[in-house]
Each structure stands twice: as C-alpha cells, then as structure tokens.
Design a protein around this motif. Sequence first.
Motif, mmCIF file in Angstrom:
data_model
loop_
_atom_site.group_PDB
_atom_site.id
_atom_site.type_symbol
_atom_site.label_atom_id
_atom_site.label_comp_id
_atom_site.label_asym_id
_atom_site.label_seq_id
_atom_site.Cartn_x
_atom_site.Cartn_y
_atom_site.Cartn_z
ATOM 1 N N GLY A 1 0.809 -1.213 0.000
ATOM 2 C CA GLY A 1 0.000 0.000 0.000
ATOM 3 C C GLY A 1 0.841 1.262 0.000
ATOM 4 O O GLY A 1 0.542 2.225 -0.703
ATOM 5 N N GLN A 2 1.900 1.266 0.790
ATOM 6 C CA GLN A 2 2.797 2.418 0.821
ATOM 7 C C GLN A 2 3.507 2.590 -0.516
ATOM 8 O O GLN A 2 3.710 3.714 -0.981
ATOM 9 N N VAL B 1 2.462 1.652 -3.551
ATOM 10 C CA VAL B 1 1.532 2.154 -4.565
ATOM 11 C C VAL B 1 1.251 3.632 -4.324
ATOM 12 O O VAL B 1 1.203 4.428 -5.271
ATOM 13 N N GLU B 2 1.086 4.019 -3.087
ATOM 14 C CA GLU B 2 0.822 5.427 -2.764
ATOM 15 C C GLU B 2 2.012 6.309 -3.138
ATOM 16 O O GLU B 2 1.830 7.434 -3.619
ATOM 17 N N ALA B 3 3.220 5.819 -2.938
ATOM 18 C CA ALA B 3 4.406 6.616 -3.212
ATOM 19 C C ALA B 3 4.737 6.702 -4.698
ATOM 20 O O ALA B 3 5.324 7.684 -5.148
ATOM 21 N N TRP C 1 2.590 5.771 -7.736
ATOM 22 C CA TRP C 1 1.649 5.656 -8.846
ATOM 23 C C TRP C 1 1.783 6.813 -9.826
ATOM 24 O O TRP C 1 1.649 6.622 -11.034
ATOM 25 N N ARG C 2 2.102 7.998 -9.366
ATOM 26 C CA ARG C 2 2.300 9.123 -10.287
ATOM 27 C C ARG C 2 3.561 8.945 -11.117
ATOM 28 O O ARG C 2 3.599 9.285 -12.299
#
Length: 86
Positions: free
Chosen positions: A30-31, A33-35, A37-38
């Motif tokens: 989760g961390q 993907v959050e960090a 994805w951009r």
Amino acid sequence: MFAAVAIIVLLVVLLAPSWGILYFNRMTFGQAVEAAWRVWIAQVTASITLIFLADRLGLLNPAGYTLGICLTVGLAGALFLRLRIE
C-alpha cells in the motif's frame, strides 16, 4: 500472443527499477503504490511518447530503441523516486 508477451516484458523492464527501490526501502504494498503511482504513469507516458518520436524519426532498430527507452526511463524514474523518498 507475442505482442502481449512483449508488452508485459517491456512493462516489467520499465517498472522493475522502481519496485526495487521501494522493496529495498521496506515499504508495504500500500505504501509503495501510494508513493509511486504518479511516477509510474509518468514513466509509461514518457516511454510511449519517446517510442513514437523515435519511430517518426525513422530509426532503424525498433526493438533496440524500444528496449533502450524503457530501460532508460525506468532507471530515471527509479532515481527520481529514490530522491523523493529520502
């Protein structure tokens, strides 16, 4: 079928350096993907743009420049992600 396998291989080459950076920083899924994805969207967009540009310029080795662009953009994205995390 060959095209699907080639696209998957190129995506792995493109996104593997970023995953490596996130894995070595011991982030959870989760961390990670959050960090990132951009960065991943930017990597895919940049590589597609550069591949079309190289094709329009008439370069003679499509497989070579496609693999080179994916590898270079992947490493640049991993470097950017590492600098952003630290």
